[in-house]
Scaffold this active site. Structure first.
Site, short mmCIF file in Angstrom:
data_model
loop_
_atom_site.label_atom_id
_atom_site.label_comp_id
_atom_site.label_asym_id
_atom_site.label_seq_id
_atom_site.Cartn_x
_atom_site.Cartn_y
_atom_site.Cartn_z
N ILE A 46 0.88 -1.18 0.00
CA ILE A 46 0.00 0.00 0.00
C ILE A 46 0.91 1.22 0.00
CG2 ILE A 46 -1.87 1.20 1.19
CD1 ILE A 46 -2.46 -1.54 2.63
N GLU A 58 4.02 -8.01 2.90
CA GLU A 58 4.27 -8.95 4.00
C GLU A 58 3.84 -8.34 5.33
OE1 GLU A 58 6.25 -7.91 1.60
OE2 GLU A 58 7.91 -9.28 1.21
N CYS A 94 11.82 -7.52 1.92
CA CYS A 94 12.82 -6.50 2.27
C CYS A 94 13.29 -6.68 3.72
CB CYS A 94 12.23 -5.10 2.08
SG CYS A 94 11.18 -4.55 3.44
N1 THU Z 1 7.52 -4.16 -1.51
C1 THU Z 1 6.79 -5.09 -0.85
O1 THU Z 1 5.56 -5.01 -0.76
N2 THU Z 1 7.47 -6.12 -0.24
C2 THU Z 1 8.83 -6.26 -0.26
O2 THU Z 1 9.37 -7.07 0.46
C3 THU Z 1 9.62 -5.40 -1.14
C4 THU Z 1 8.96 -4.16 -1.63
C5 THU Z 1 6.80 -3.03 -2.14
C6 THU Z 1 7.03 -1.70 -1.52
C7 THU Z 1 6.75 -0.77 -2.67
O3 THU Z 1 5.36 -0.49 -2.69
C8 THU Z 1 7.11 -1.56 -3.91
O4 THU Z 1 7.20 -2.92 -3.49
C9 THU Z 1 8.41 -1.15 -4.56
O5 THU Z 1 9.43 -1.11 -3.64
#
Ligand code: THU
Length: 151
Positions: A46, A58, A94
């Site tokens: 989001i 996550e 991440c």
């Molecule tokens: N993002 C995630 O939802 N999970 C992760 O572990 C890595 C990154 C999202 C955050 C952002 O909205 C987009 O991916 C690009 O970084």
């Protein structure tokens, strides 16, 4: 985990990804978190115009579960790729999300499934994803030690 459970979890993550709100990065992520009690919590990323309030898929799944009183987990499936239905890459959680996992999961047994399809996936323990992680034991044990030292 059985092949069927893994497939079901990846399907739930793919479904969650459809709810992704990513107007800035156009990178869509979905997650499905399997609790010990069998419940599955879905989450998507989001984003926010101010960028830093963005929440990863996550963490959305974890915070949904914890806010509903569920704190014990078996595994999470994650799917992420640039906009479009096709999953073109493996999107690994991440660092911040790994740290949130450390808070609630046993790193030796909690499994992270990063998928490109229901049959094309990689499965790792949290320990493998976050070696030498800092967790609740570090803090609570030091509190116990301090209490002992004070008598
Ligand atoms: N993002 C995630 O939802 N999970 C992760 O572990 C890595 C990154 C999202 C955050 C952002 O909205 C987009 O991916 C690009 O970084």
């Amino acid at each position: 985990m059985t092949e069927n459970q893994i497939r079901e979890l990846i399907e739930a993550a793919i479904q969650a990804r459809r709810m992704s709100y990513a107007p800035y990065s156009h990178y869509k992520v979905g997650a499905a978190l399997l609790a010990e009690n069998g419940q599955i919590f879905q989450g998507c990323n989001i984003e926010n115009a101010a960028y830093t309030p963005t929440n990863c898929a996550e963490r959305t799944a974890f915070f949904k579960a914890v806010s509903e009183g569920v704190r014990e987990f078996k595994a999470i499936a994650v799917v992420g790729s640039p906009d479009g239905d096709e999953l073109t890459q493996f999107a690994s959680p991440c660092g911040v999300c790994r740290q949130v996992m450390m808070e609630f999961c046993d790193p030796e047994v909690f499994r992270i499934i990063v998928a490109r399809s229901v049959t094309d996936y990689r499965c790792m323990t949290l320990r493998e994803m976050l070696p030498c992680g800092f967790g609740p034991d570090n803090v609570t044990k030091s509190i116990i030690d301090r209490r002992k030292a004070w008598g």
